[in-house]
Design a protein around this motif. Structure first.
Motif, PDB file in Angstrom:
ATOM      1  N   ASP A 284     -26.279   8.376  63.641  1.00 54.44           N
ATOM      2  CA  ASP A 284     -25.528   7.138  63.444  1.00 54.44           C
ATOM      3  C   ASP A 284     -24.253   7.470  62.682  1.00 54.44           C
ATOM      4  O   ASP A 284     -24.316   7.963  61.545  1.00 54.44           O
ATOM      5  CB  ASP A 284     -26.337   6.113  62.653  1.00 54.44           C
ATOM      6  N   VAL A 285     -23.110   7.218  63.274  1.00 54.45           N
ATOM      7  CA  VAL A 285     -21.847   7.527  62.602  1.00 54.45           C
ATOM      8  C   VAL A 285     -20.740   6.708  63.252  1.00 54.45           C
ATOM      9  O   VAL A 285     -20.808   6.375  64.452  1.00 54.45           O
ATOM     10  CB  VAL A 285     -21.521   9.035  62.685  1.00 54.45           C
ATOM     11  N   ALA A 286     -19.732   6.351  62.468  1.00 55.63           N
ATOM     12  CA  ALA A 286     -18.540   5.680  62.976  1.00 55.63           C
ATOM     13  C   ALA A 286     -17.317   6.463  62.524  1.00 55.63           C
ATOM     14  O   ALA A 286     -17.308   7.061  61.442  1.00 55.63           O
ATOM     15  CB  ALA A 286     -18.468   4.246  62.472  1.00 55.63           C
ATOM     16  N   ILE A 287     -16.301   6.490  63.365  1.00 54.75           N
ATOM     17  CA  ILE A 287     -15.078   7.237  63.077  1.00 54.75           C
ATOM     18  C   ILE A 287     -13.899   6.287  63.213  1.00 54.75           C
ATOM     19  O   ILE A 287     -13.699   5.658  64.258  1.00 54.75           O
ATOM     20  CB  ILE A 287     -14.919   8.418  64.049  1.00 54.75           C
ATOM     21  N   ALA A 288     -13.112   6.187  62.144  1.00 58.37           N
ATOM     22  CA  ALA A 288     -11.967   5.279  62.123  1.00 58.37           C
ATOM     23  C   ALA A 288     -10.671   6.071  62.216  1.00 58.37           C
ATOM     24  O   ALA A 288     -10.621   7.275  61.927  1.00 58.37           O
ATOM     25  CB  ALA A 288     -11.975   4.443  60.847  1.00 58.37           C
ATOM     26  N   GLY A 289      -9.599   5.406  62.600  1.00 54.25           N
ATOM     27  CA  GLY A 289      -8.295   6.039  62.634  1.00 54.25           C
ATOM     28  C   GLY A 289      -7.900   6.555  61.263  1.00 54.25           C
ATOM     29  O   GLY A 289      -8.242   5.973  60.235  1.00 54.25           O
ATOM     30  N   ALA A 290      -7.198   7.707  61.218  1.00 52.23           N
ATOM     31  CA  ALA A 290      -6.710   8.332  59.982  1.00 52.23           C
ATOM     32  C   ALA A 290      -7.840   8.807  59.070  1.00 52.23           C
ATOM     33  O   ALA A 290      -7.621   9.040  57.882  1.00 52.23           O
ATOM     34  CB  ALA A 290      -5.784   7.381  59.216  1.00 52.23           C
ATOM     35  N   GLU A 291      -9.039   8.945  59.617  1.00 48.97           N
ATOM     36  CA  GLU A 291     -10.172   9.423  58.831  1.00 48.97           C
ATOM     37  C   GLU A 291     -10.476  10.872  59.184  1.00 48.97           C
ATOM     38  O   GLU A 291     -10.228  11.319  60.303  1.00 48.97           O
ATOM     39  CB  GLU A 291     -11.399   8.562  59.111  1.00 48.97           C
ATOM     40  N   ALA A 292     -11.019  11.615  58.235  1.00 46.14           N
ATOM     41  CA  ALA A 292     -11.485  12.979  58.482  1.00 46.14           C
ATOM     42  C   ALA A 292     -12.981  13.023  58.229  1.00 46.14           C
ATOM     43  O   ALA A 292     -13.458  12.635  57.163  1.00 46.14           O
ATOM     44  CB  ALA A 292     -10.770  13.980  57.584  1.00 46.14           C
ATOM     45  N   ARG A 451      -3.189  13.521  60.405  1.00 50.76           N
ATOM     46  CA  ARG A 451      -4.020  12.418  59.898  1.00 50.76           C
ATOM     47  C   ARG A 451      -3.156  11.318  59.297  1.00 50.76           C
ATOM     48  O   ARG A 451      -3.425  10.123  59.509  1.00 50.76           O
ATOM     49  CB  ARG A 451      -4.987  12.976  58.861  1.00 50.76           C
ATOM     50  N   ARG A 452      -2.118  11.674  58.560  1.00 46.51           N
ATOM     51  CA  ARG A 452      -1.243  10.668  57.972  1.00 46.51           C
ATOM     52  C   ARG A 452      -0.538   9.835  59.050  1.00 46.51           C
ATOM     53  O   ARG A 452      -0.167   8.684  58.819  1.00 46.51           O
ATOM     54  CB  ARG A 452      -0.200  11.329  57.062  1.00 46.51           C
ATOM     55  N   GLU A 453      -0.380  10.428  60.226  1.00 40.52           N
ATOM     56  CA  GLU A 453       0.252   9.710  61.331  1.00 40.52           C
ATOM     57  C   GLU A 453      -0.728   8.793  62.060  1.00 40.52           C
ATOM     58  O   GLU A 453      -0.351   8.122  63.021  1.00 40.52           O
ATOM     59  CB  GLU A 453       0.875  10.713  62.300  1.00 40.52           C
ATOM     60  N   GLY A 454      -2.002   8.798  61.614  1.00 47.26           N
ATOM     61  CA  GLY A 454      -2.961   7.846  62.137  1.00 47.26           C
ATOM     62  C   GLY A 454      -4.078   8.415  62.981  1.00 47.26           C
ATOM     63  O   GLY A 454      -5.005   7.684  63.348  1.00 47.26           O
ATOM     64  N   SER A 455      -4.028   9.695  63.309  1.00 44.05           N
ATOM     65  CA  SER A 455      -5.094  10.291  64.116  1.00 44.05           C
ATOM     66  C   SER A 455      -6.310  10.595  63.251  1.00 44.05           C
ATOM     67  O   SER A 455      -6.180  10.954  62.077  1.00 44.05           O
ATOM     68  CB  SER A 455      -4.612  11.573  64.788  1.00 44.05           C
ATOM     69  N   ALA A 456      -7.494  10.476  63.845  1.00 47.74           N
ATOM     70  CA  ALA A 456      -8.736  10.822  63.160  1.00 47.74           C
ATOM     71  C   ALA A 456      -9.094  12.270  63.454  1.00 47.74           C
ATOM     72  O   ALA A 456      -8.756  12.807  64.514  1.00 47.74           O
ATOM     73  CB  ALA A 456      -9.868   9.906  63.614  1.00 47.74           C
ATOM     74  N   LEU A 457      -9.783  12.908  62.516  1.00 43.71           N
ATOM     75  CA  LEU A 457     -10.198  14.298  62.648  1.00 43.71           C
ATOM     76  C   LEU A 457     -11.713  14.398  62.537  1.00 43.71           C
ATOM     77  O   LEU A 457     -12.300  13.875  61.582  1.00 43.71           O
ATOM     78  CB  LEU A 457      -9.574  15.167  61.545  1.00 43.71           C
ATOM     79  N   VAL A 458     -12.335  15.063  63.494  1.00 48.49           N
ATOM     80  CA  VAL A 458     -13.745  15.436  63.385  1.00 48.49           C
ATOM     81  C   VAL A 458     -13.777  16.953  63.321  1.00 48.49           C
ATOM     82  O   VAL A 458     -13.347  17.641  64.248  1.00 48.49           O
ATOM     83  CB  VAL A 458     -14.568  14.934  64.586  1.00 48.49           C
ATOM     84  N   LEU A 459     -14.274  17.488  62.205  1.00 49.98           N
ATOM     85  CA  LEU A 459     -14.203  18.923  61.911  1.00 49.98           C
ATOM     86  C   LEU A 459     -15.595  19.518  61.852  1.00 49.98           C
ATOM     87  O   LEU A 459     -16.359  19.220  60.932  1.00 49.98           O
ATOM     88  CB  LEU A 459     -13.489  19.154  60.570  1.00 49.98           C
ATOM     89  N   VAL A 460     -15.959  20.326  62.836  1.00 48.32           N
ATOM     90  CA  VAL A 460     -17.199  21.087  62.756  1.00 48.32           C
ATOM     91  C   VAL A 460     -16.856  22.388  62.042  1.00 48.32           C
ATOM     92  O   VAL A 460     -16.010  23.167  62.516  1.00 48.32           O
ATOM     93  CB  VAL A 460     -17.765  21.389  64.157  1.00 48.32           C
ATOM     94  N   THR A 461     -17.488  22.641  60.896  1.00 49.09           N
ATOM     95  CA  THR A 461     -17.012  23.779  60.107  1.00 49.09           C
ATOM     96  C   THR A 461     -18.064  24.336  59.163  1.00 49.09           C
ATOM     97  O   THR A 461     -18.935  23.615  58.667  1.00 49.09           O
ATOM     98  CB  THR A 461     -15.766  23.364  59.301  1.00 49.09           C
ATOM     99  N   HIS A 462     -17.960  25.660  58.934  1.00 46.05           N
ATOM    100  CA  HIS A 462     -18.678  26.327  57.849  1.00 46.05           C
ATOM    101  C   HIS A 462     -17.721  26.687  56.718  1.00 46.05           C
ATOM    102  O   HIS A 462     -18.130  27.310  55.735  1.00 46.05           O
ATOM    103  CB  HIS A 462     -19.360  27.601  58.356  1.00 46.05           C
ATOM    104  N   ASP A 463     -16.466  26.335  56.879  1.00 47.05           N
ATOM    105  CA  ASP A 463     -15.435  26.615  55.879  1.00 47.05           C
ATOM    106  C   ASP A 463     -15.563  25.585  54.758  1.00 47.05           C
ATOM    107  O   ASP A 463     -15.191  24.421  54.919  1.00 47.05           O
ATOM    108  CB  ASP A 463     -14.059  26.532  56.551  1.00 47.05           C
TER     109      ASP A 463
END
Length: 482
Positions: A284-292, A451-463
């Motif tokens: 269960d997850v929701a992703i909004a604009g400008a969110e990481a 992101r500041r321009e409004g795009s959302a980021l989904v980051l799969v990472t071990h970093d």
């Protein structure tokens, strides 16, 4: 096998079709049994040197060399059985359909007696922490599991020269320790010579007895004991892009904007690569604009599969994945049903393996693929491509073939291809893989700007630094059954 000696005298290599030499004038001697950590900024030629030592650079049609590169006094091609190489991209190293067969493959080619091979296979898989049945299909492994498998395949061969190209890049923290310790045990038991290329310097300084740093053009600019080199030259090395403990980059990033309208939501979502075989459910997850959103967790828990599902490239196996009006624009709620052209300005995807998304013959043309598919004018395409070439430090490589780039350069190019269409949602699988400290900071700053321009980021990472730098919300996928 006995440990191997390595020597380079004025050695250089130039890839076919390139004007600049990847490496030139390398002078280096490594004695039998030495353990060397090879450092350098992205594109400094580290992977090329390892490939040269392994004898896999190819013939005159793939490039040219000058000077001498020797393994135990012979050309590396004549000593191939003496060296074991773990490539930067494990995808390119898997040749067999089952895990056990893959680990046994190298031993069989070396003529190891058949009675000894099962023991070596079991020992190698245990050493790298890959607890899977021997008949488990290799095509169903995650990227991190393939990385462990590639190392196990080389460990089973017990080479006299162990060459490791970023062996922990896509591993979770526990996996990093397991892999490093497996290498240490092999080196202790066999006395093998070890040369490891790795950006995670801190994880390896206790295992190696020497650090060699390649500078611009591939020339050796520092060489000595780890504590001496890192203490004496730490600040200068960090400024050049080396990941030096205590000198980690701290990019200046403005606070993130307030979240925008919801773009995508998942309810009781089940994901998997094969119909009827979900690897993860109940998401269960929701992703909004400008969110990481940072998707984290151990290897093999379904992070990449979830990313591909969110990106509309895999259909959900259960539950619901809904695109909201701010993303869908009347296309319907199911991204998996959208055409590729519809996805381009809405959801951009960066695969875990960069090579999986390259289509063109030059870096410039690769960045232009998406904008051209959207029907942009030549002037607009050129402007976007030129900006990305400069921001990603790829302008000097605009005419190079994508497959001749270093691992870090390939990763930046793959991120650039997604950015080129300016999508509202970016799904990035290990976006900072293979980056030196300088290019990492620049990439993070670029993602923060998007992101500041409004795009959302989904980051799969071990970093572990990336989510903190971007102030990302976390979605942690625990191991199944934990």
């Amino acid at each position: 096998m006995r440990p191997v000696a390595v020597r380079a005298d004025g050695w250089g290599w130039r890839h076919s079709g390139r004007r600049a030499w990847a490496l030139d004038g390398v002078d280096l001697a490594i004695g039998p049994g030495e353990r060397v950590l090879l450092l350098g900024a992205s594109g400094s030629g580290k992977s090329t040197l390892l490939a040269g030592l392994a004898g896999v650079l190819g013939g005159a049609d793939e490039g040219e060399q000058r000077g001498a590169l020797l393994v135990d006094g012979s050309a590396p091609v004549a000593a191939r059985g003496r060296a074991g190489l773990v490539l930067q991209d494990p995808e390119t190293q898997v040749v067999m359909a089952r895990v056990g067969d893959e680990v046994a493959f190298g031993c069989e080619n070396l003529g190891v007696p058949a009675a000894l091979i099962p023991g070596r296979v079991a020992e190698a898989l245990d050493a790298v922490g890959l607890a899977l049945p021997l008949d488990h299909p290799t095509e169903r492994l995650s990227g991190g599991q393939k990385q462990r498998l590639a190392l196990a395949s080389v460990l089973a061969m017990r080479p006299g020269l162990l060459l490791l190209d970023e062996p922990t890049a896509n591993l979770d923290p526990a996996g990093v320790v397991e892999v490093r310790d497996a290498v240490a045990r092999l080196a202790d038991r066999t006395g093998a010579t070890v040369v490891v290329v790795e950006h995670r310097v801190a994880a390896w300084t206790g295992l190696v007895d020497r650090v060699v740093v390649l500078g611009e053009g591939g020339r050796v600019v520092a060489d000595g004991a780890p504590e001496t080199v890192l203490a004496r030259d730490g600040a200068a090395l960090a400024a050049s892009g080396i990941w030096v403990p205590g000198h980690e980059p701290r990019p200046a990033i403005a606070p993130p904007p307030a979240p925008g309208a919801d773009l995508l939501s998942a309810s009781a979502l089940a994901v998997g690569r094969r119909r009827g075989a979900p690897v993860r459910s109940g998401i269960d997850v929701a992703i909004a604009g400008a969110e990481a959103l940072a998707v984290t967790g151990p290897n093999g828990v379904g992070k990449s599969t979830l990313a591909l599902t969110i990106a509309g490239l895999l259909p959900p196996l259960g539950g619901r994945l809904s695109a909201r009006p701010a993303l869908a624009d009347g296309l319907g709620e199911e991204p998996a049903r959208w055409r590729s052209r519809d996805l381009l300005p809405r959801i951009g995807t960066v695969f875990q393996s960069p090579e999986h998304q390259f289509l063109a013959g030059t870096v410039r043309d690769e960045l232009a693929v998406g904008p051209r598919a959207l029907g942009l004018t030549d002037a607009d395409v050129g402007a976007r491509v030129d900006e990305l070439l400069a921001r990603l430090r790829l302008d000097a490589l605009a005419g190079a073939h994508p497959f001749t780039l270093s691992g870090g350069q390939k990763r930046r190019l793959s991120v650039g291809t997604a950015l080129a269409t300016r999508p509202r949602l970016l799904v990035l699988d290990e976006p900072t893989f293979g980056q030196d400290a300088r290019t990492w900071a620049e990439l993070v700053a670029l993602l923060a700007e998007v992101r500041r321009e409004g795009s959302a980021l989904v980051l799969v990472t071990h970093d572990e630094l990336l989510p903190r730098a971007l102030d990302a919300r976390s979605l942690e996928l625990a191991a199944v059954g934990s």
